[in-house]
Structure formats: structure tokens, C-alpha cells
Design a protein around this motif. Structure first.
Motif, PDB file in Angstrom:
ATOM      1  N   THR A  43       0.834  -1.380   0.067  1.00  0.00           N
ATOM      2  CA  THR A  43      -0.226   0.064  -0.469  1.00  0.00           C
ATOM      3  C   THR A  43       0.908   0.787   0.547  1.00  0.00           C
ATOM      4  N   MET A  44       0.507   2.089  -0.962  1.00  0.00           N
ATOM      5  CA  MET A  44       1.486   3.361  -0.886  1.00  0.00           C
ATOM      6  C   MET A  44       0.594   4.518  -1.054  1.00  0.00           C
ATOM      7  N   GLY A  45       1.560   5.963  -1.181  1.00  0.00           N
ATOM      8  CA  GLY A  45       0.371   6.972  -1.596  1.00  0.00           C
ATOM      9  C   GLY A  45       1.141   7.373  -2.055  1.00  0.00           C
ATOM     10  N   ALA A  46       0.467   8.338  -3.889  1.00  0.00           N
ATOM     11  CA  ALA A  46       1.569   8.855  -4.144  1.00  0.00           C
ATOM     12  C   ALA A  46       0.580  10.765  -4.105  1.00  0.00           C
ATOM     13  N   ASN A  47       0.985  11.837  -4.536  1.00  0.00           N
ATOM     14  CA  ASN A  47       0.683  12.526  -5.380  1.00  0.00           C
ATOM     15  C   ASN A  47       0.292  12.285  -6.564  1.00  0.00           C
ATOM     16  N   ALA A  48      -1.761  12.475  -6.779  1.00  0.00           N
ATOM     17  CA  ALA A  48      -1.976  11.587  -8.533  1.00  0.00           C
ATOM     18  C   ALA A  48      -1.513  12.094  -9.335  1.00  0.00           C
TER      19      ALA A  48
ATOM     20  N   GLU B 164       1.576  13.193 -14.417  1.00  0.00           N
ATOM     21  CA  GLU B 164       1.916  13.882 -15.725  1.00  0.00           C
ATOM     22  C   GLU B 164       3.260  13.352 -16.199  1.00  0.00           C
ATOM     23  N   ALA B 165       3.790  12.347 -15.047  1.00  0.00           N
ATOM     24  CA  ALA B 165       4.827  11.546 -14.860  1.00  0.00           C
ATOM     25  C   ALA B 165       4.054  10.928 -16.782  1.00  0.00           C
ATOM     26  N   ILE B 166       3.580  10.167 -16.496  1.00  0.00           N
ATOM     27  CA  ILE B 166       2.778   9.182 -17.282  1.00  0.00           C
ATOM     28  C   ILE B 166       1.959   9.423 -18.824  1.00  0.00           C
TER      29      ILE B 166
ATOM     30  N   ILE C  62       8.045  -0.416  -8.725  1.00  0.00           N
ATOM     31  CA  ILE C  62       7.971  -0.442  -6.942  1.00  0.00           C
ATOM     32  C   ILE C  62       8.611  -1.093  -6.550  1.00  0.00           C
ATOM     33  N   TYR C  63       9.227  -0.524  -5.775  1.00  0.00           N
ATOM     34  CA  TYR C  63      10.600  -1.476  -5.034  1.00  0.00           C
ATOM     35  C   TYR C  63       9.838  -1.492  -3.648  1.00  0.00           C
ATOM     36  N   GLY C  64       9.101  -0.788  -3.205  1.00  0.00           N
ATOM     37  CA  GLY C  64       8.302  -0.026  -1.352  1.00  0.00           C
ATOM     38  C   GLY C  64       7.609   0.991  -1.164  1.00  0.00           C
ATOM     39  N   GLU C  65       6.803   0.998   0.165  1.00  0.00           N
ATOM     40  CA  GLU C  65       6.190   1.698  -0.058  1.00  0.00           C
ATOM     41  C   GLU C  65       6.352   3.368   0.146  1.00  0.00           C
ATOM     42  N   LEU C  66       7.652   3.083   0.223  1.00  0.00           N
ATOM     43  CA  LEU C  66       8.459   4.793   0.712  1.00  0.00           C
ATOM     44  C   LEU C  66       9.340   5.119  -0.199  1.00  0.00           C
ATOM     45  N   SER C  67       9.745   4.370  -0.801  1.00  0.00           N
ATOM     46  CA  SER C  67      10.876   4.222  -2.140  1.00  0.00           C
ATOM     47  C   SER C  67      10.316   4.789  -3.692  1.00  0.00           C
ATOM     48  N   PRO C  68      11.688   5.036  -4.458  1.00  0.00           N
ATOM     49  CA  PRO C  68      10.639   6.122  -5.391  1.00  0.00           C
ATOM     50  C   PRO C  68      10.465   5.093  -6.202  1.00  0.00           C
ATOM     51  N   VAL C  69       9.486   6.153  -7.165  1.00  0.00           N
ATOM     52  CA  VAL C  69       8.805   4.990  -8.280  1.00  0.00           C
ATOM     53  C   VAL C  69       9.096   5.256  -9.595  1.00  0.00           C
ATOM     54  N   LYS C  70       9.514   4.237 -10.457  1.00  0.00           N
ATOM     55  CA  LYS C  70      10.221   4.873 -11.459  1.00  0.00           C
ATOM     56  C   LYS C  70       9.812   4.296 -12.706  1.00  0.00           C
TER      57      LYS C  70
ATOM     58  N   ILE D  53      10.486   9.567 -12.402  1.00  0.00           N
ATOM     59  CA  ILE D  53      11.047   9.489 -11.366  1.00  0.00           C
ATOM     60  C   ILE D  53       9.773  10.150 -10.249  1.00  0.00           C
ATOM     61  N   VAL D  54       9.027   9.728  -9.815  1.00  0.00           N
ATOM     62  CA  VAL D  54       7.812  10.210  -8.218  1.00  0.00           C
ATOM     63  C   VAL D  54       7.665   9.583  -7.296  1.00  0.00           C
ATOM     64  N   MET D  55       8.730  10.695  -6.317  1.00  0.00           N
ATOM     65  CA  MET D  55       8.120  10.044  -4.295  1.00  0.00           C
ATOM     66  C   MET D  55       6.766   9.722  -4.212  1.00  0.00           C
ATOM     67  N   PRO D  56       6.638   8.845  -3.053  1.00  0.00           N
ATOM     68  CA  PRO D  56       5.595   8.294  -2.285  1.00  0.00           C
ATOM     69  C   PRO D  56       5.408   9.567  -1.092  1.00  0.00           C
ATOM     70  N   MET D  57       4.212   9.005  -0.752  1.00  0.00           N
ATOM     71  CA  MET D  57       4.533   9.442   0.531  1.00  0.00           C
ATOM     72  C   MET D  57       4.080   8.971   1.315  1.00  0.00           C
TER      73      MET D  57
END
Length: 75
Positions: free
Chosen positions: A24-29, A34-36, A49-57, A69-73
Motif C-alpha cells: 500500500t503506497m501513496g503518491a501525489n496523483a 504528469e509523468a505518465i 515500485i520496490y517498497g511503500e516509501l521507495s521512489p517510483v521509477k 521518478i515520483v516520490m511516494p507520500m
């Protein structure tokens, strides 16, 4: 799914292929969209996605010549 007393609720579902354990992770939608969208409408996108608090590549499937790269919340 997102919820805010001031702004209401929002959710988004997308078709995907997923491998690995459930997280379960959160990110700014807006940042994710915008990235996609930067890869174009006809692209198949890969989110690593490697973990709940890891950056999303984010990159095109099979092509890492451009990436985002999007940082999770913390949720």
C-alpha cells in the motif's frame, strides 16, 4: 483512493500486470499523471515500485531512454 475533508474523495483504477507481494503506497496523483502523460497516449508504461516509501521509477516498457521518478507520500 484519496480522501480529504476539504476536497472530498477521489479514486482511479487502471489495468495492469503486477508481480510481487502486495503493498500500500501513496503518491501525489497529479505528479503520477504528469509523468505518465509525458510518454504519450500510445505508450505501454512500466512502473517499478520496490517498497511503500521507495521512489517510483516510470518508463516506457522495454525503453529506458526516458524516465520519470515520483516520490511516494507516507500514508
Amino acid at each position: 483512493e484519496s480522501s480529504s475533508p476539504n476536497l472530498g474523495e477521489a479514486g482511479e483504477k487502471v489495468a495492469l500486470e503486477y508481480q510481487g507481494k502486495a503493498i500500500t503506497m501513496g503518491a501525489n496523483a497529479q505528479y503520477l499523471l504528469e509523468a505518465i502523460q509525458s510518454f504519450g497516449d500510445d505508450s505501454q508504461i512500466c512502473l517499478e515500485i520496490y517498497g511503500e516509501l521507495s521512489p517510483v521509477k516510470i518508463s516506457r516498457s522495454g525503453d529506458e531512454s526516458g524516465l520519470a521518478i515520483v516520490m511516494p507520500m507516507r500514508i
